[in-house]
Design an enzyme around this catalytic site. Sequence first.
Site, mmCIF file in Angstrom:
data_model
loop_
_atom_site.group_PDB
_atom_site.id
_atom_site.type_symbol
_atom_site.label_atom_id
_atom_site.label_comp_id
_atom_site.label_asym_id
_atom_site.label_seq_id
_atom_site.Cartn_x
_atom_site.Cartn_y
_atom_site.Cartn_z
ATOM 1 N N ASP A 215 9.569 -27.499 34.301
ATOM 2 C CA ASP A 215 10.166 -26.233 33.860
ATOM 3 C C ASP A 215 10.676 -25.536 35.114
ATOM 4 O OD1 ASP A 215 10.934 -23.841 32.755
ATOM 5 O OD2 ASP A 215 9.165 -23.632 31.494
ATOM 6 N N THR B 241 12.100 -17.077 32.204
ATOM 7 C CA THR B 241 13.499 -16.819 32.551
ATOM 8 C C THR B 241 13.915 -15.378 32.262
ATOM 9 O OG1 THR B 241 14.100 -19.135 32.199
ATOM 10 C CG2 THR B 241 15.875 -17.543 32.121
ATOM 11 N N GLU C 230 13.105 -28.869 30.884
ATOM 12 C CA GLU C 230 13.427 -27.889 29.850
ATOM 13 C C GLU C 230 14.932 -27.783 29.628
ATOM 14 O OE1 GLU C 230 12.680 -23.279 28.473
ATOM 15 O OE2 GLU C 230 12.184 -23.851 30.526
ATOM 16 N N ILE D 154 12.298 -22.709 35.670
ATOM 17 C CA ILE D 154 11.912 -21.287 35.710
ATOM 18 C C ILE D 154 11.167 -20.988 34.419
ATOM 19 C CG2 ILE D 154 12.613 -18.880 35.925
ATOM 20 C CD1 ILE D 154 15.202 -19.770 37.233
ATOM 21 N N ASP D 155 9.860 -20.931 34.488
ATOM 22 C CA ASP D 155 9.075 -20.509 33.332
ATOM 23 C C ASP D 155 8.955 -18.996 33.398
ATOM 24 O OD1 ASP D 155 7.402 -21.043 31.006
ATOM 25 O OD2 ASP D 155 5.785 -20.254 32.249
ATOM 26 N N ASP E 256 6.055 -26.084 29.321
ATOM 27 C CA ASP E 256 5.416 -24.788 29.579
ATOM 28 C C ASP E 256 3.981 -24.945 30.061
ATOM 29 O OD1 ASP E 256 7.613 -23.183 28.626
ATOM 30 O OD2 ASP E 256 7.004 -23.658 26.585
#
Length: 274
Positions: free
Chosen positions: A86, A91, A70, A88-89, A213
Site C-alpha cells: 500500500d 490517502t 493497491e 499510501i495508507d 491495508d
Amino acid sequence: MTDPAELRDLALATAREAGELVLRLRNEGVEVAGTKSSGTDIVTRADQAAEALVRERLLGVRPEDGMVGEEGDDLPGSSGVVWIVDPIDGTVNYLYGHPHFAVSIAAEVEGEVVAGVVVAPALGLEYVATLGGGATCNGRDIRPRPVVPLGERLVATGFSYEQPARAREAAYIAALLPRVRDLRRQGSCALDLCGVAAGTLDAYVEEGAHIWDHAAAGLVVLEAGGILEVTRSPGNKRLLICAPEDGYGEFRAAVVEAGFVGAEGPNATLRSGE
C-alpha cells in the site's frame, strides 16, 4: 533469498525511500488522479508514483517475485515470494495535510507473511516485524497495552467509502460506543493496527479493509502479542477485529453483539495474511 530478515531489510529501505518521495510530492502540491469505489475514495499522483518506485526497487532486486499493490500492480511471480504493497495508507489524510498516513510493505512466502514494515514518514515512525522475530517501533520492542476493563478501552475504527456500507457501519458503531471508553477514526488501517501493537490503542475493528491495508501491520500485531482476526461482516465484506491476546475474547464478543460480524460457519474466519 527468502530469509525474513533480508526481505524485511529490503522492504524497510524501500518504504523509507517511498516515504521520502511522498513527502516531497506533498510539498509540491497533491494532485488527485482519480477515484475508486466512490467519488470520495481517491487516488493521488503520489500514490501512483510511490507504488511505481516500490515496484522498481523490490523487483529490481528480486525480479522473480510477485506483487500485489493497491493501485493496480498485481504481478505474478515464480519465486514463491509475493510483495503486498500500500503506497499510501491514509490517502485522504495525505490530501488534507494530516500526518497520519504510511507506506506499508509486506513479504509473503508461500502464502504466509514473514516480514512487514509500516513507515509513517510525517510522524517519524517505523514499525517492523519478522515472523518469529518480534516487532519494533523505531528499533525498540513493542507490546500491547495491559488489558483494562472493556469500558476503559480506546478503540479505533474505519469506514467504507461506499454509502450503503457507511449506513450499516454507523449502526454498528452506535451500538459499540456506549460500551467502551471512546472511539477514534484516524484514517489509516495500518497505523491503527500498529497502534494496538504498540499500546497507543486498545483495539481496532473495521469493515471493508483490503489485504494491503493489513498484511504488514497484521504481522506487527501478531509479533507484538496481539490477535488480528479476519472474518466477514453482515454485508459479506472483510472484517478486521484486533486486540491484545489477553482480553481479546471480551472485545470480540462486544463486536459481535454490536452487529459487526456476519453469519459464521466453517472456514468463515481467517487469520492475518490470508
